[in-house]
Design a protein around this motif. Sequence first.
Motif, PDB file in Angstrom:
ATOM      1  N   THR A 163      13.074  -4.259   1.082  1.00  0.00           N
ATOM      2  CA  THR A 163      11.887  -4.406   0.232  1.00  0.00           C
ATOM      3  C   THR A 163      12.043  -5.606  -0.688  1.00  0.00           C
ATOM      4  O   THR A 163      11.114  -6.405  -0.843  1.00  0.00           O
ATOM      5  CB  THR A 163      11.647  -3.126  -0.594  1.00  0.00           C
ATOM      6  OG1 THR A 163      11.422  -2.034   0.307  1.00  0.00           O
ATOM      7  CG2 THR A 163      10.447  -3.270  -1.505  1.00  0.00           C
ATOM      8  N   ASN A 164      13.222  -5.745  -1.263  1.00  0.00           N
ATOM      9  CA  ASN A 164      13.483  -6.863  -2.162  1.00  0.00           C
ATOM     10  C   ASN A 164      13.481  -8.192  -1.413  1.00  0.00           C
ATOM     11  O   ASN A 164      12.834  -9.149  -1.828  1.00  0.00           O
ATOM     12  CB  ASN A 164      14.820  -6.652  -2.874  1.00  0.00           C
ATOM     13  CG  ASN A 164      15.125  -7.764  -3.846  1.00  0.00           C
ATOM     14  OD1 ASN A 164      14.292  -8.131  -4.663  1.00  0.00           O
ATOM     15  ND2 ASN A 164      16.329  -8.293  -3.757  1.00  0.00           N
ATOM     16  N   SER A 212      10.083  -9.162  -0.092  1.00  0.00           N
ATOM     17  CA  SER A 212       9.086  -9.234  -1.172  1.00  0.00           C
ATOM     18  C   SER A 212       7.799  -8.519  -0.797  1.00  0.00           C
ATOM     19  O   SER A 212       6.706  -9.090  -0.855  1.00  0.00           O
ATOM     20  CB  SER A 212       8.789 -10.697  -1.543  1.00  0.00           C
ATOM     21  OG  SER A 212       9.958 -11.360  -1.945  1.00  0.00           O
ATOM     22  N   LEU A 213       7.940  -7.264  -0.406  1.00  0.00           N
ATOM     23  CA  LEU A 213       6.772  -6.478  -0.027  1.00  0.00           C
ATOM     24  C   LEU A 213       5.962  -6.103  -1.265  1.00  0.00           C
ATOM     25  O   LEU A 213       6.523  -5.664  -2.265  1.00  0.00           O
ATOM     26  CB  LEU A 213       7.196  -5.190   0.684  1.00  0.00           C
ATOM     27  CG  LEU A 213       7.880  -5.319   2.034  1.00  0.00           C
ATOM     28  CD1 LEU A 213       8.366  -3.955   2.512  1.00  0.00           C
ATOM     29  CD2 LEU A 213       6.945  -5.939   3.058  1.00  0.00           C
ATOM     30  N   THR A 214       4.659  -6.278  -1.165  1.00  0.00           N
ATOM     31  CA  THR A 214       3.789  -5.772  -2.217  1.00  0.00           C
ATOM     32  C   THR A 214       3.678  -4.265  -2.023  1.00  0.00           C
ATOM     33  O   THR A 214       4.056  -3.728  -0.979  1.00  0.00           O
ATOM     34  CB  THR A 214       2.390  -6.401  -2.130  1.00  0.00           C
ATOM     35  OG1 THR A 214       1.760  -5.960  -0.916  1.00  0.00           O
ATOM     36  CG2 THR A 214       2.439  -7.923  -2.178  1.00  0.00           C
ATOM     37  N   GLN A 215       3.120  -3.575  -3.010  1.00  0.00           N
ATOM     38  CA  GLN A 215       2.971  -2.127  -2.892  1.00  0.00           C
ATOM     39  C   GLN A 215       2.074  -1.786  -1.700  1.00  0.00           C
ATOM     40  O   GLN A 215       2.366  -0.870  -0.936  1.00  0.00           O
ATOM     41  CB  GLN A 215       2.395  -1.543  -4.182  1.00  0.00           C
ATOM     42  CG  GLN A 215       2.392  -0.035  -4.204  1.00  0.00           C
ATOM     43  CD  GLN A 215       2.001   0.508  -5.563  1.00  0.00           C
ATOM     44  OE1 GLN A 215       1.653  -0.222  -6.471  1.00  0.00           O
ATOM     45  NE2 GLN A 215       2.071   1.820  -5.695  1.00  0.00           N
ATOM     46  N   ASP A 216       0.991  -2.539  -1.524  1.00  0.00           N
ATOM     47  CA  ASP A 216       0.074  -2.297  -0.409  1.00  0.00           C
ATOM     48  C   ASP A 216       0.775  -2.546   0.933  1.00  0.00           C
ATOM     49  O   ASP A 216       0.646  -1.760   1.868  1.00  0.00           O
ATOM     50  CB  ASP A 216      -1.162  -3.193  -0.545  1.00  0.00           C
ATOM     51  CG  ASP A 216      -2.194  -2.912   0.531  1.00  0.00           C
ATOM     52  OD1 ASP A 216      -2.562  -1.723   0.700  1.00  0.00           O
ATOM     53  OD2 ASP A 216      -2.631  -3.872   1.201  1.00  0.00           O
ATOM     54  N   GLN A 217       1.524  -3.632   1.023  1.00  0.00           N
ATOM     55  CA  GLN A 217       2.263  -3.926   2.252  1.00  0.00           C
ATOM     56  C   GLN A 217       3.294  -2.838   2.536  1.00  0.00           C
ATOM     57  O   GLN A 217       3.440  -2.405   3.675  1.00  0.00           O
ATOM     58  CB  GLN A 217       2.964  -5.277   2.152  1.00  0.00           C
ATOM     59  CG  GLN A 217       2.065  -6.473   2.270  1.00  0.00           C
ATOM     60  CD  GLN A 217       2.837  -7.766   2.059  1.00  0.00           C
ATOM     61  OE1 GLN A 217       3.714  -7.853   1.196  1.00  0.00           O
ATOM     62  NE2 GLN A 217       2.503  -8.768   2.851  1.00  0.00           N
ATOM     63  N   ALA A 218       4.014  -2.415   1.508  1.00  0.00           N
ATOM     64  CA  ALA A 218       5.059  -1.405   1.685  1.00  0.00           C
ATOM     65  C   ALA A 218       4.469  -0.101   2.224  1.00  0.00           C
ATOM     66  O   ALA A 218       5.073   0.540   3.096  1.00  0.00           O
ATOM     67  CB  ALA A 218       5.784  -1.159   0.363  1.00  0.00           C
ATOM     68  N   GLN A 219       3.305   0.297   1.734  1.00  0.00           N
ATOM     69  CA  GLN A 219       2.669   1.534   2.195  1.00  0.00           C
ATOM     70  C   GLN A 219       2.344   1.470   3.682  1.00  0.00           C
ATOM     71  O   GLN A 219       2.404   2.478   4.374  1.00  0.00           O
ATOM     72  CB  GLN A 219       1.399   1.814   1.403  1.00  0.00           C
ATOM     73  CG  GLN A 219       1.673   2.293   0.004  1.00  0.00           C
ATOM     74  CD  GLN A 219       0.385   2.505  -0.788  1.00  0.00           C
ATOM     75  OE1 GLN A 219      -0.651   1.924  -0.486  1.00  0.00           O
ATOM     76  NE2 GLN A 219       0.471   3.348  -1.807  1.00  0.00           N
ATOM     77  N   LYS A 220       2.003   0.297   4.172  1.00  0.00           N
ATOM     78  CA  LYS A 220       1.673   0.139   5.597  1.00  0.00           C
ATOM     79  C   LYS A 220       2.919  -0.155   6.435  1.00  0.00           C
ATOM     80  O   LYS A 220       3.011   0.265   7.583  1.00  0.00           O
ATOM     81  CB  LYS A 220       0.663  -0.995   5.771  1.00  0.00           C
ATOM     82  CG  LYS A 220      -0.674  -0.712   5.131  1.00  0.00           C
ATOM     83  CD  LYS A 220      -1.563  -1.934   5.185  1.00  0.00           C
ATOM     84  CE  LYS A 220      -2.855  -1.676   4.430  1.00  0.00           C
ATOM     85  NZ  LYS A 220      -3.640  -2.898   4.257  1.00  0.00           N
ATOM     86  N   TRP A 243       6.392   0.543   5.857  1.00  0.00           N
ATOM     87  CA  TRP A 243       7.496   1.481   6.026  1.00  0.00           C
ATOM     88  C   TRP A 243       7.248   2.552   7.080  1.00  0.00           C
ATOM     89  O   TRP A 243       8.159   2.850   7.860  1.00  0.00           O
ATOM     90  CB  TRP A 243       7.939   2.072   4.686  1.00  0.00           C
ATOM     91  CG  TRP A 243       8.725   1.052   3.930  1.00  0.00           C
ATOM     92  CD1 TRP A 243       8.358   0.405   2.800  1.00  0.00           C
ATOM     93  CD2 TRP A 243       9.989   0.484   4.312  1.00  0.00           C
ATOM     94  NE1 TRP A 243       9.314  -0.520   2.438  1.00  0.00           N
ATOM     95  CE2 TRP A 243      10.332  -0.482   3.347  1.00  0.00           C
ATOM     96  CE3 TRP A 243      10.869   0.697   5.361  1.00  0.00           C
ATOM     97  CZ2 TRP A 243      11.515  -1.220   3.408  1.00  0.00           C
ATOM     98  CZ3 TRP A 243      12.041  -0.033   5.425  1.00  0.00           C
ATOM     99  CH2 TRP A 243      12.351  -0.985   4.465  1.00  0.00           C
TER     100      TRP A 243
END
Length: 165
Positions: free
Chosen positions: A52-53, A56-64, A66
Motif C-alpha cells: 500500500t505504501n 501509493s494507493l488511494t483509499q478508493d483504489q485500495a478498496q477496489k 485489495w
Amino acid sequence: MSVFSSVFRWLSLAALLLTLVPAAQAQGGLGGGGRRGQRLGQLENAKIAFITNRVSLTQDQAQKFWPLYNEFSARRRELNRSGRLLRRDITEGMTDQQLRDNFTQSFNTRQQELNLEKEYFEKFQKVISLRQVAQLFQAERDFTKEVIKRVANVPGQVGAGNGND
C-alpha cells in the motif's frame, strides 16, 4: 519462468520459513499451528502495508485493488501448491513415461501461472495505473527480499548469517 512467479515462489518459501522457524524453536519441533497462523497473518499484514505504501494507493483504489489482489494471490497460491506437489512426487521408481507426464504437468502448471499473471495484469490496470502495477511488482520483489534477509539473519538457524562468522 516469469519474474512474477519467481517472486511468489520466494515469498512462499520465506513465509514458510518465517512461520516454521520461530514455532519450531519455541516448541522444540515443527508444531504450533496457532502460532503459525498468527505468523502468517503478521506476514500478510506487513505485506499489505508495504505494498500500500510503495504503490501509493488511494483509499478508493485500495478498496477496489485489495479484493482483486487477494483473489489473484489465492489462485496463484493454488497453482504453486500444485507445482510443488508435482516436484515432490518425482521418485526413483518412476518410469520414463511417468517422468515425462510429470514434466508435462509441471509445464502446464507454469503456463497456467503465466496466463494468470497476464489476466490479472489487465485487471489491475482497471483499478490502478500502469505505473502503479509496475510499482506493485517491484514492491512484491522488494518485500520478498526483505523477508528472506530477515529470515537469513535469525540467529541459530540454518542459513543464518553471512558466512563470515
